[in-house]
Write an enzyme that holds these catalytic residues in place. Structure first.
Site, PDB file in Angstrom:
ATOM      1  N   ARG A   1      -2.102  -5.838  -8.295  1.00  0.00           N
ATOM      2  CA  ARG A   1      -0.980  -6.810  -8.131  1.00  0.00           C
ATOM      3  C   ARG A   1      -0.779  -7.953  -9.031  1.00  0.00           C
ATOM      4  O   ARG A   1       0.419  -8.424  -9.587  1.00  0.00           O
ATOM      5  CB  ARG A   1      -1.166  -7.699  -6.751  1.00  0.00           C
ATOM      6  CG  ARG A   1      -1.082  -6.780  -5.395  1.00  0.00           C
ATOM      7  CD  ARG A   1      -1.377  -7.563  -4.343  1.00  0.00           C
ATOM      8  NE  ARG A   1      -2.972  -7.225  -4.350  1.00  0.00           N
ATOM      9  CZ  ARG A   1      -3.879  -7.160  -3.252  1.00  0.00           C
ATOM     10  NH1 ARG A   1      -3.264  -7.552  -2.055  1.00  0.00           N
ATOM     11  NH2 ARG A   1      -5.099  -6.965  -3.521  1.00  0.00           N
TER      12      ARG A   1
ATOM     13  N   HIS B   1       0.733  -1.232   0.035  1.00  0.00           N
ATOM     14  CA  HIS B   1      -0.182   0.010  -0.035  1.00  0.00           C
ATOM     15  C   HIS B   1       0.826   1.343   0.125  1.00  0.00           C
ATOM     16  O   HIS B   1       0.737   2.236  -0.675  1.00  0.00           O
ATOM     17  CB  HIS B   1      -0.995  -0.083   1.117  1.00  0.00           C
ATOM     18  CG  HIS B   1      -1.897  -1.219   1.369  1.00  0.00           C
ATOM     19  ND1 HIS B   1      -2.245  -1.700   2.638  1.00  0.00           N
ATOM     20  CD2 HIS B   1      -2.835  -1.469   0.575  1.00  0.00           C
ATOM     21  CE1 HIS B   1      -3.187  -2.711   2.450  1.00  0.00           C
ATOM     22  NE2 HIS B   1      -3.521  -2.528   1.100  1.00  0.00           N
TER      23      HIS B   1
ATOM     24  N   LYS C   1     -17.710  -6.538   7.454  1.00  0.00           N
ATOM     25  CA  LYS C   1     -16.363  -7.330   7.823  1.00  0.00           C
ATOM     26  C   LYS C   1     -16.064  -6.850   9.126  1.00  0.00           C
ATOM     27  O   LYS C   1     -15.966  -5.438   9.569  1.00  0.00           O
ATOM     28  CB  LYS C   1     -15.451  -6.990   6.782  1.00  0.00           C
ATOM     29  CG  LYS C   1     -15.302  -7.932   5.762  1.00  0.00           C
ATOM     30  CD  LYS C   1     -14.152  -7.717   5.141  1.00  0.00           C
ATOM     31  CE  LYS C   1     -13.981  -7.378   3.823  1.00  0.00           C
ATOM     32  NZ  LYS C   1     -12.697  -7.221   3.164  1.00  0.00           N
TER      33      LYS C   1
ATOM     34  N   SER D   1      -2.992  -7.580   3.216  1.00  0.00           N
ATOM     35  CA  SER D   1      -3.335  -7.539   4.543  1.00  0.00           C
ATOM     36  C   SER D   1      -3.410  -8.884   5.100  1.00  0.00           C
ATOM     37  O   SER D   1      -3.207  -9.161   6.420  1.00  0.00           O
ATOM     38  CB  SER D   1      -4.392  -6.566   4.909  1.00  0.00           C
ATOM     39  OG  SER D   1      -4.193  -5.369   4.263  1.00  0.00           O
TER      40      SER D   1
HETATM   41  P1  ADP Z   1      -5.804  -6.036   0.813  1.00  0.00           P
HETATM   42  O1  ADP Z   1      -6.120  -6.828  -0.490  1.00  0.00           O
HETATM   43  O2  ADP Z   1      -4.362  -5.958   1.119  1.00  0.00           O
HETATM   44  O3  ADP Z   1      -6.591  -6.475   1.914  1.00  0.00           O
HETATM   45  P2  ADP Z   1      -7.025  -3.308   0.427  1.00  0.00           P
HETATM   46  O4  ADP Z   1      -8.400  -3.818   0.194  1.00  0.00           O
HETATM   47  O5  ADP Z   1      -6.615  -2.792   1.618  1.00  0.00           O
HETATM   48  O6  ADP Z   1      -5.969  -4.678   0.397  1.00  0.00           O
HETATM   49  O7  ADP Z   1      -6.441  -2.812  -0.983  1.00  0.00           O
HETATM   50  C1  ADP Z   1      -6.745  -1.436  -1.414  1.00  0.00           C
HETATM   51  C2  ADP Z   1      -5.774  -1.286  -2.703  1.00  0.00           C
HETATM   52  O8  ADP Z   1      -4.480  -1.755  -2.535  1.00  0.00           O
HETATM   53  C3  ADP Z   1      -6.438  -2.009  -3.702  1.00  0.00           C
HETATM   54  O9  ADP Z   1      -6.467  -1.253  -5.140  1.00  0.00           O
HETATM   55  C4  ADP Z   1      -5.405  -3.110  -3.783  1.00  0.00           C
HETATM   56  O10 ADP Z   1      -5.455  -3.759  -5.138  1.00  0.00           O
HETATM   57  C5  ADP Z   1      -4.234  -2.452  -3.699  1.00  0.00           C
HETATM   58  N1  ADP Z   1      -2.907  -3.077  -3.046  1.00  0.00           N
HETATM   59  C6  ADP Z   1      -3.176  -4.079  -1.905  1.00  0.00           C
HETATM   60  N2  ADP Z   1      -1.945  -4.642  -1.868  1.00  0.00           N
HETATM   61  C7  ADP Z   1      -1.102  -4.155  -2.907  1.00  0.00           C
HETATM   62  C8  ADP Z   1       0.385  -4.355  -3.052  1.00  0.00           C
HETATM   63  N3  ADP Z   1       0.941  -5.392  -2.407  1.00  0.00           N
HETATM   64  N4  ADP Z   1       0.964  -3.893  -4.073  1.00  0.00           N
HETATM   65  C9  ADP Z   1      -0.059  -2.967  -4.831  1.00  0.00           C
HETATM   66  N5  ADP Z   1      -1.322  -2.578  -4.665  1.00  0.00           N
HETATM   67  C10 ADP Z   1      -1.816  -3.228  -3.420  1.00  0.00           C
END
Ligand code: ADP
Length: 165
Positions: free
Chosen positions: A90, A17, A41, A128
């Protein structure tokens, strides 16, 4: 002024992130990182705690603001006068759902564009969920989450395990 929103659950914020935040903040005048609240959630951290962890991790970026919302993203963007949503990709597996969301958001708010940033290769595996798994097994979290929040994640995992056990 160009304002973009980077939405997510950030439970907790990871180095993946943070990599997207750093790169997106360089593209816009202002980047709002928004913890989107999904009431169905329950997470490791409350939305307020996630905001606090994000604020601590992004303090050095002067054009980054952290907020939270339980609105629809399209409505939130309109209210905050932001025209761009930033998403990290990703892998191909992220793609289908993200494109669907982007199309729906633009239907709801025709001025809203979604821009995708490809994950840096060293973070493509990181989520996460993986962080929570690693914390459960006592792995060193420094490679996964910002150093400012390592202790918070370890502490919360111990509290959660204590309750379960
Ligand atoms: P997670 O899938 O880790 O629970 P979130 O729902 O918080 O993540 O994701 C928020 C945004 O961050 C989404 O657009 C997701 O694709 C992106 N994201 C999450 N992890 C990464 C990463 N390792 N690299 C790039 N983008 C990421």
């Amino acid at each position: 002024m160009s304002t973009a929103i980077y939405p997510g659950s950030f439970d907790p914020v990871t180095l993946g992130h943070l990599n997207i935040i750093r790169r997106a903040a360089a593209c816009f005048d202002k980047l709002i990182v928004c913890v989107m609240i999904n009431s169905k959630k329950t997470g490791m951290f409350t939305p307020e705690e996630r905001v606090e962890l994000l604020r601590r991790s992004t303090e050095r970026f002067t054009n980054v603001e952290v907020d939270f919302s339980n609105e629809l993203l399209a409505a939130y963007a309109k209210r905050r006068k932001a025209h761009v949503v930033v998403k990290g990709l990703r892998a191909v597996s992220d793609f289908e759902q993200e494109v669907q969301m982007a199309v729906i958001n633009r239907k709801l708010n025709p001025r809203l564009e979604t821009m995708f940033l490809a994950s840096s290769d060293k973070y493509t595996y990181l989520s996460s969920t993986i962080v929570k798994e690693m914390a459960r097994y006592g792995a060193n979290l420094r490679e996964f989450v910002p150093c400012e929040i390592v202790d918070d994640v370890n502490r919360r995992m111990r509290e959660m395990e204590g309750k379960e056990g």
